[in-house]
Design a protein around this motif. Structure first.
Motif, PDB file in Angstrom:
ATOM      1  N   ILE A 251       0.844  -1.212   0.000  1.00 52.21           N
ATOM      2  CA  ILE A 251       0.000   0.000   0.000  1.00 52.21           C
ATOM      3  C   ILE A 251       0.870   1.250   0.000  1.00 52.21           C
ATOM      4  N   LEU A 252       1.872   1.267   0.879  1.00 55.33           N
ATOM      5  CA  LEU A 252       2.769   2.430   0.946  1.00 55.33           C
ATOM      6  C   LEU A 252       3.563   2.597  -0.338  1.00 55.33           C
ATOM      7  N   SER A 253       4.000   1.486  -0.902  1.00 46.95           N
ATOM      8  CA  SER A 253       4.802   1.535  -2.122  1.00 46.95           C
ATOM      9  C   SER A 253       4.012   2.121  -3.289  1.00 46.95           C
ATOM     10  N   LEU A 254       2.740   1.725  -3.394  1.00 49.22           N
ATOM     11  CA  LEU A 254       1.892   2.253  -4.462  1.00 49.22           C
ATOM     12  C   LEU A 254       1.544   3.719  -4.196  1.00 49.22           C
ATOM     13  N   LYS A 255       1.256   4.044  -2.941  1.00 50.39           N
ATOM     14  CA  LYS A 255       0.886   5.411  -2.577  1.00 50.39           C
ATOM     15  C   LYS A 255       2.037   6.385  -2.810  1.00 50.39           C
ATOM     16  N   ASN A 256       3.245   5.981  -2.381  1.00 49.88           N
ATOM     17  CA  ASN A 256       4.416   6.860  -2.467  1.00 49.88           C
ATOM     18  C   ASN A 256       5.228   6.649  -3.748  1.00 49.88           C
ATOM     19  N   TYR A 259       8.018   1.975  -5.205  1.00 47.09           N
ATOM     20  CA  TYR A 259       8.415   0.759  -5.917  1.00 47.09           C
ATOM     21  C   TYR A 259       9.489   1.061  -6.962  1.00 47.09           C
ATOM     22  N   LYS A 260       9.602   2.329  -7.324  1.00 44.68           N
ATOM     23  CA  LYS A 260      10.620   2.741  -8.289  1.00 44.68           C
ATOM     24  C   LYS A 260      12.028   2.622  -7.701  1.00 44.68           C
ATOM     25  N   ASP A 261      12.115   2.499  -6.348  1.00 40.74           N
ATOM     26  CA  ASP A 261      13.429   2.377  -5.703  1.00 40.74           C
ATOM     27  C   ASP A 261      14.217   1.190  -6.266  1.00 40.74           C
ATOM     28  N   PHE A 262      13.510   0.105  -6.588  1.00 36.09           N
ATOM     29  CA  PHE A 262      14.189  -1.118  -6.984  1.00 36.09           C
ATOM     30  C   PHE A 262      14.851  -1.013  -8.361  1.00 36.09           C
TER      31      PHE A 262
END
Length: 356
Positions: A251-256, A259-262
């Protein structure tokens, strides 16, 4: 000898738990949810079945053979513990290693050590120690004294943290704890402490799986099946923890859009994964050694308080190493020092009580 080995194993587990967050501090350029879930995949999904397979090769057959009710209860308690583990990370993030761990584990110690024995007063079970049993024996009374002494030490550590918060400017606080927030951190830490104790309840719920493992032929050496029996139930408990954390971090990854960090090549991706994996593996080691200690001391107040106390001691040592107490008044330094000393005394008291 069993008591001494139990104390050693619990101490090793406590050192692992108190140290696991340190590699996360080496992660650069990633959001919290990114490195947390990478570490979690190692803590809850990858390493536990490897450890179980290496020590109890028939572990998966035991899980499949367990009743749906036992599996569901063990998994559900793992879900609850997962929320505690999730907020544990946030508590350390906002309060630092010393104060965060002291508050979280203070509540976790009290609930995890006392509630199971109260439960066995309500639902008597053969071979399990109830709260009444503890009160009726000199060893049990000494263990309870150790629990109280430990909580006093924890309270002193927490008081030292509040003194620190009042003495240092916001800028100085953030030098050692980048996102320091006392109110937010305390609320999260209290919630985490209560829910983190559900791991102890999960061990009780999955005890039949562990007992089945203990009956298997020894795979590594004489007594190995008994020593590593808890690795089976850990797999199920940690599946619950993984579920909770995976949902929230997604949820946090999609909100913020973290997920692009990877795929962000401006960050040290390989090092970030390695440090996160190291943190996650170190976190699992606390359970691995806790299970070994529990096989020697049982899953009563003794095991839980020894484990929690060693975590607090280790975390406070890391807090000092990271200069989380730099610049505070001598009174504050003495308060945290006395708090740590009181916790050490509580470990000795619990150990003596368990040996009686």
């Amino acid at each position: 000898m069993h008591a001494l080995l139990g104390i050693i194993y619990h101490s090793l587990g406590g050192v692992a738990s108190g140290s696991f967050y340190m590699p996360f501090n080496k992660v650069k350029g990633w959001a919290w949810e990114s490195f947390w879930i990478v570490g979690g995949l190692f803590s809850w999904l990858i390493v536990p079945p490897i450890a179980a397979y290496l020590t109890i090769p028939g572990f998966f057959d035991i899980i499949l053979a367990s009743s749906p009710q036992i599996f569901a209860l063990t998994f559900t308690l793992g879900l609850c513990w997962g929320i505690g583990g999730l907020t544990y990370g946030l508590g350390v993030r906002y309060l630092g290693m010393s104060l965060g761990n002291s508050v979280v584990l203070g509540f976790c110690s009290a609930f995890g050590a006392i509630v199971p024995s109260i439960y066995y007063n309500i639902n008597p079970t053969a071979g399990k120690v109830s709260f009444t049993d503890m009160l009726a024996s000199s060893g049990g009374q000494l263990v309870l004294v150790g629990v109280v002494v430990c909580l006093v030490g924890i309270a002193l550590c927490g008081y030292a943290g509040m003194l620190k918060e009042g003495e240092l400017s916001e800028e100085d606080q953030k030098k050692s704890v980048a996102e320091f927030s006392l109110v937010k951190g305390l609320v999260i830490a209290i919630l985490s402490g209560i829910l983190s104790s559900f791991f102890n309840f999960g061990i009780e719920a999955g005890k039949t799986m562990a007992e089945s493992a203990a009956l298997l032929p020894d795979y590594l050496f004489e007594g190995s099946s008994h020593l590593f029996q808890n690795n089976v139930s850990f797999v199920v408990i940690l599946w619950g923890g993984l579920t909770t954390n995976l949902i929230w971090t997604t949820i946090l990854s999609l909100k913020n859009k973290s997920y692009k960090d990877f795929g962000n090549k401006s960050t040290p991706i390989r090092n970030n994964i390695l440090f996160s994996a190291l943190a996650g593996t170190t976190w699992f080691l606390q359970f691995f050694f806790y299970g070994m200690g529990e096989s020697k001391l049982g899953n009563g107040a003794s095991s839980w308080i020894l484990h929690m106390s060693t975590i607090i001691l280790t975390a406070n040592m890391w807090g000092i190493y990271r200069n989380e107490w730099k610049g505070v008044a001598p009174k504050t330094k003495w308060t945290i020092t006395i708090g740590i000393a009181v916790i050490i005394v509580s470990v000795v008291i619990v150990g003596l009580g368990n040996a009686m």
